[in-house]
Design an enzyme around this catalytic site. Structure first.
Site, PDB file in Angstrom:
ATOM      1  CG  ASP A   1      21.565  30.660  -7.200  1.00  0.00           C
ATOM      2  OD1 ASP A   1      21.519  31.017  -6.008  1.00  0.00           O
ATOM      3  OD2 ASP A   1      20.604  30.784  -7.979  1.00  0.00           O
TER       4      ASP A   1
ATOM      5  CE  LYS B   1      15.549  34.050  -8.726  1.00  0.00           C
ATOM      6  NZ  LYS B   1      16.208  32.756  -8.479  1.00  0.00           N
TER       7      LYS B   1
ATOM      8  CG  ASP C   1      -0.210  -0.095   2.528  1.00  0.00           C
ATOM      9  OD1 ASP C   1       1.040  -0.038   2.517  1.00  0.00           O
ATOM     10  OD2 ASP C   1      -0.870  -0.222   3.573  1.00  0.00           O
TER      11      ASP C   1
ATOM     12  CD  GLU D   1       1.000   2.111   6.083  1.00  0.00           C
ATOM     13  OE1 GLU D   1       1.510   1.226   6.795  1.00  0.00           O
ATOM     14  OE2 GLU D   1      -0.118   2.602   6.304  1.00  0.00           O
TER      15      GLU D   1
HETATM   16  C1  R5P Z   1      16.275  30.772  -5.255  1.00  0.00           C
HETATM   17  O1  R5P Z   1      16.375  31.925  -4.907  1.00  0.00           O
HETATM   18  C2  R5P Z   1      17.456  29.875  -5.403  1.00  0.00           C
HETATM   19  O2  R5P Z   1      18.597  30.476  -4.863  1.00  0.00           O
HETATM   20  C3  R5P Z   1      17.694  29.490  -6.847  1.00  0.00           C
HETATM   21  O3  R5P Z   1      18.064  30.622  -7.593  1.00  0.00           O
HETATM   22  C4  R5P Z   1      16.470  28.873  -7.466  1.00  0.00           C
HETATM   23  O4  R5P Z   1      15.842  28.025  -6.565  1.00  0.00           O
HETATM   24  C5  R5P Z   1      16.808  28.109  -8.714  1.00  0.00           C
HETATM   25  O5  R5P Z   1      15.646  27.514  -9.200  1.00  0.00           O
HETATM   26  P1  R5P Z   1      15.426  27.316 -10.749  1.00  0.00           P
HETATM   27  O6  R5P Z   1      16.610  26.516 -11.260  1.00  0.00           O
HETATM   28  O7  R5P Z   1      14.150  26.534 -10.843  1.00  0.00           O
HETATM   29  O8  R5P Z   1      15.323  28.659 -11.372  1.00  0.00           O
END
Ligand code: R5P
Length: 296
Positions: free
Chosen positions: A218, A193, A34, A36
């Protein structure tokens, strides 16, 4: 200390156990018809400190619940303390109630991790923005490590650092971009952004880097929407080469293909989410954090 892992934590658990010379307990895991989940850890855990490795990318609910079952099994079996090693901590981006009656997921997930019985948490490049410190969302000791210096060293070794400008896609990324820029001795720019959908963003800011190379930094790439937009803009502005560096490469769908198409050179990521872009392992970083905890 002993080491065990959930279904997304095995690679790092094995590396860290081998660095520290710790015994690795391979859990039994299966699903009932199921849906779980069932887990069992075979071994002598009574009175022991145990590190549980589980990264929470791509199917976070299932992995979080599996993690919780593992922690509960350890505590029921008499483990003294459980350290949750969660290299990618999901849901940290919902760090505000943006619209009325939304959850504050960035705090709920830490609460669930604690409720399972975790005594201490170690994570990597957690998406801290409106919350500035891991301890604002955790009430147990929580360590947020950064892989940015390791990633920057890898970049310098393979691509050099002359003529590079580090680019952060948004104000949140400034913390990671500035670490990389310092490590490379490179200038940096931070863009603005605006998110217009789950996969689409608009970026603005001074992108006049003609004739230079750029390294977009990032914490993570998910759908690739952010990177695709920034890389495309930079290439259209006459930037020669654009590489990208992130801790967590979730690479949903064809994110990697989309970034290539936009003009990306190389995507460099860690193995917090193991995959094709994992160039740098966070195992030594995690091992050092666990070793430090052991000596306390
Ligand atoms: C958000 O502020 C994060 O630092 C990344 O820039 C974001 O999550 C990236 O997501 P995606 O690749 O979907 O644009």
């Amino acid at each position: 200390m002993l080491v065990t892992f959930g279904s997304s934590g095995e690679v790092l658990a094995r590396s860290v156990a081998s660095i520290l010379g710790l015994t690795l307990l391979t859990p039994e895991r299966r699903s009932f018809p199921d849906g779980e989940q069932y887990v069992r850890i075979d071994g002598d855990i009574r009175g022991k400190d145990v590190a549980v490795f589980q990264t929470l990318a791509l199917r976070p609910e299932q992995l979080l619940f599996e993690y919780s079952l593992l922690v509960d099994a350890l505590k029921e079996g008499g483990a003294r303390t459980v350290v949750g090693v969660i290299p990618y901590l999901a849901y940290a981006r919902q760090d505000r109630v943006f619209r009325p009656n939304e959850p504050l997921s960035a705090r709920l997930v830490p609460r669930l991790i604690e409720a399972a019985g975790t005594d201490r948490v170690v994570t990597v490049d957690m998406h801290l923005h409106r919350f500035r410190e891991a301890r604002e969302v955790f009430s147990i000791p929580a360590q947020n490590l950064t892989a940015m210096p390791l990633l920057a060293s890898y970049y310098r070794e393979h691509h050099g650092s002359s003529g590079i400008t580090v680019v952060g896609p948004d104000s949140e990324s400034e913390q990671w971009a500035s670490l990389v820029a310092t490590e490379l001795g490179a200038p940096s720019i931070i863009l603005e952004k605006e998110r217009v959908g789950d996969r689409e963003v608009k970026v603005s800011g001074d992108l006049s880097l003609r004739g230079r190379d750029a390294l977009v930094v990032d914490d993570m790439v998910s759908t690739g929407g952010t990177m695709i937009e920034v890389i495309g803009r930079l290439r259209r502005e006459g930037v020669r080469r654009v590489d990208a560096l992130v801790s967590h490469a979730l690479l949903v769908g064809d994110a990697a293909g989309g970034m290539k198409k936009a003009g990306l050179g190389e995507l460099i990521a860690t193995d917090t989410v193991p995959g094709s872009a994992s160039r740098v392992s966070v195992a030594p970083l995690l091992a050092a954090a666990l070793r430090k905890g052991l000596s306390h």
